[in-house]
Write a protein that holds these residues in place. Structure first.
Motif, short mmCIF file in Angstrom:
data_model
loop_
_atom_site.label_atom_id
_atom_site.label_comp_id
_atom_site.label_asym_id
_atom_site.label_seq_id
_atom_site.Cartn_x
_atom_site.Cartn_y
_atom_site.Cartn_z
N TYR A 96 -24.68 23.60 -49.01
CA TYR A 96 -25.73 22.58 -48.99
C TYR A 96 -26.96 23.52 -48.13
CZ TYR A 96 -22.55 18.75 -49.46
OH TYR A 96 -21.65 18.12 -49.79
N CYS A 97 -28.26 23.24 -48.79
CA CYS A 97 -29.46 23.66 -48.11
C CYS A 97 -30.01 22.51 -47.35
CB CYS A 97 -30.43 24.14 -49.54
SG CYS A 97 -32.03 24.36 -48.86
N ALA A 98 -30.53 23.11 -46.42
CA ALA A 98 -31.25 21.98 -45.51
C ALA A 98 -32.46 22.58 -44.80
CB ALA A 98 -30.29 21.60 -44.25
N ALA A 99 -33.47 21.58 -44.43
CA ALA A 99 -34.60 21.98 -43.79
C ALA A 99 -34.91 21.25 -42.64
CB ALA A 99 -35.90 21.82 -44.69
N THR A 100 -35.46 22.00 -41.49
CA THR A 100 -35.65 21.48 -40.34
C THR A 100 -37.11 21.58 -39.87
OG1 THR A 100 -34.92 21.26 -37.85
CG2 THR A 100 -34.67 23.24 -39.08
N GLN A 101 -37.60 20.47 -39.06
CA GLN A 101 -38.95 20.61 -38.56
C GLN A 101 -38.84 21.23 -37.08
OE1 GLN A 101 -41.73 17.39 -39.90
NE2 GLN A 101 -39.90 16.30 -40.16
N ARG A 102 -37.69 21.46 -36.68
CA ARG A 102 -37.71 22.11 -35.30
C ARG A 102 -37.67 23.50 -35.63
NH1 ARG A 102 -34.34 18.01 -36.04
NH2 ARG A 102 -34.14 16.35 -34.54
N PHE A 103 -38.18 24.43 -34.45
CA PHE A 103 -38.15 25.74 -34.87
C PHE A 103 -37.46 26.50 -33.66
CE2 PHE A 103 -41.31 25.50 -37.69
CZ PHE A 103 -42.41 24.92 -37.28
N GLY A 104 -36.94 27.57 -34.07
CA GLY A 104 -35.69 28.21 -33.33
C GLY A 104 -34.41 28.09 -34.10
N ILE A 105 -33.39 28.59 -33.32
CA ILE A 105 -32.06 28.63 -34.30
C ILE A 105 -31.35 27.45 -34.22
CG2 ILE A 105 -29.82 29.72 -34.23
CD1 ILE A 105 -31.20 32.10 -33.00
N GLN A 106 -31.14 26.66 -35.27
CA GLN A 106 -30.53 25.34 -35.44
C GLN A 106 -29.35 25.33 -36.16
OE1 GLN A 106 -32.25 23.10 -33.61
NE2 GLN A 106 -34.25 24.40 -33.54
N ILE A 107 -28.09 25.21 -35.52
CA ILE A 107 -26.92 25.27 -36.26
C ILE A 107 -26.25 24.18 -36.53
CG2 ILE A 107 -26.61 27.81 -35.52
CD1 ILE A 107 -24.63 26.92 -33.60
N LYS A 108 -26.71 22.88 -35.86
CA LYS A 108 -26.08 21.68 -35.90
C LYS A 108 -26.43 20.85 -37.12
CE LYS A 108 -25.19 21.41 -31.04
NZ LYS A 108 -25.55 20.42 -29.84
N THR A 109 -25.56 20.24 -37.66
CA THR A 109 -26.18 19.30 -38.99
C THR A 109 -27.19 18.29 -38.25
OG1 THR A 109 -24.11 17.82 -38.60
CG2 THR A 109 -24.00 19.81 -40.30
N SER A 110 -27.02 17.71 -37.10
CA SER A 110 -27.83 16.91 -36.63
C SER A 110 -29.37 17.18 -36.46
CB SER A 110 -27.41 16.01 -35.26
OG SER A 110 -27.32 17.17 -34.34
N GLU A 111 -29.44 18.53 -36.33
CA GLU A 111 -30.60 19.30 -36.05
C GLU A 111 -31.66 19.41 -37.48
OE1 GLU A 111 -29.29 22.55 -34.26
OE2 GLU A 111 -29.56 21.87 -32.31
N TYR A 112 -30.89 19.18 -38.64
CA TYR A 112 -31.74 19.19 -39.93
C TYR A 112 -32.20 17.91 -40.33
CZ TYR A 112 -30.79 24.12 -39.84
OH TYR A 112 -30.79 25.62 -39.39
N ASP A 113 -33.50 17.81 -41.00
CA ASP A 113 -34.26 16.64 -41.17
C ASP A 113 -33.59 16.29 -42.89
OD1 ASP A 113 -36.27 18.10 -39.26
OD2 ASP A 113 -35.51 16.24 -38.74
N TYR A 114 -33.75 17.31 -43.78
CA TYR A 114 -33.67 17.34 -45.32
C TYR A 114 -32.34 18.11 -45.60
CZ TYR A 114 -38.35 15.51 -44.46
OH TYR A 114 -39.52 14.61 -43.67
N TRP A 115 -31.94 17.49 -46.52
CA TRP A 115 -30.56 18.04 -47.26
C TRP A 115 -30.72 18.28 -48.70
CZ3 TRP A 115 -26.70 20.40 -44.49
CH2 TRP A 115 -26.71 20.02 -42.96
N GLY A 116 -30.15 19.08 -49.44
CA GLY A 116 -29.96 19.16 -50.78
C GLY A 116 -28.58 18.38 -51.34
N GLN A 117 -28.39 18.26 -52.57
CA GLN A 117 -27.26 17.66 -52.88
C GLN A 117 -25.95 18.37 -52.96
OE1 GLN A 117 -29.40 19.13 -55.20
NE2 GLN A 117 -27.82 20.41 -56.49
N GLY A 118 -26.18 19.76 -52.60
CA GLY A 118 -25.12 20.73 -52.70
C GLY A 118 -24.70 21.22 -54.04
N THR A 119 -23.98 22.43 -54.03
CA THR A 119 -23.39 23.16 -55.07
C THR A 119 -21.98 23.92 -54.82
OG1 THR A 119 -24.13 25.08 -56.58
CG2 THR A 119 -24.55 25.36 -54.66
#
Length: 124
Positions: free
Chosen positions: A95-118
Motif C-alpha cells: 500500500y502507498c500512503a500519504a501524510t500531512q505530518r512531516f518527519g519520519i512516520q512509521i505508524k499506519t495511524s500517522e497517514y491520512d490517505y491510502w491507495g487500494q493496494g497491489t
C-alpha cells in the motif's frame, strides 16, 4: 485531499525485482510525505519505507534495507518502490500512503490517505 493508485505488483521468483508505482491525484504530491506499507495474510499492516515531501530524506525498515528503494518524481506526481533481491517473505499486498505530518512516520495511524493496494507474490 489526494487520491492514490498503486500499480506494478505481480508474481516474481525469489531473487527477482519489481517496481511499484503510486500515482497521486488531487493536491500536489509534493505537499505530503509518502510511505509504503505492506500486509501479508493474517498479519498487521507494517511499515516498509517513507520519503520526505522534498525527496531529501528516506527511511526504511530493517528487513528491506539494501534491497528496496523509495523515490519520487514530482513532475509525474508519482512515488516508486524499487524492490530487488525479493524473498518469499516479501509476499504481501503493498500500500502507498500519504501524510500531512512531516518527519519520519512509521505508524499506519500517522497517514491520512491510502491507495487500494497491489499484490506482490514472490515464489521460492
Amino acid at each position: 485531499q489526494v487520491r492514490l493508485v498503486e500499480s506494478g505488483g505481480g508474481l516474481v521468483q525469489a531473487g527477482g525485482s519489481l517496481r511499484l508505482s503510486c500515482a497521486a491525484s488531487g493536491r500536489p504530491f509534493s505537499s505530503y510525505d509518502m510511505g509504503w506499507f505492506r500486509q501479508a495474510p493474517g498479519r498487521e499492516r507494517e511499515f516498509v519505507a517513507c520519503l520526505s515531501w522534498d525527496g531529501s530524506s528516506t527511511y526504511y525498515t530493517d528487513f528491506v534495507k539494501g534491497r528496496f528503494t523509495i523515490l519520487g518524481d514530482n513532475a509525474k506526481n508519482t512515488v516508486y518502490l524499487q524492490m530487488n533481491s525479493l524473498k518469499p517473505e516479501d509476499t504481501a499486498v503493498y500500500y502507498c500512503a500519504a501524510t500531512q505530518r512531516f518527519g519520519i512516520q512509521i505508524k499506519t495511524s500517522e497517514y491520512d490517505y491510502w491507495g487500494q493496494g497491489t499484490q506482490v507474490t514472490v515464489s521460492s
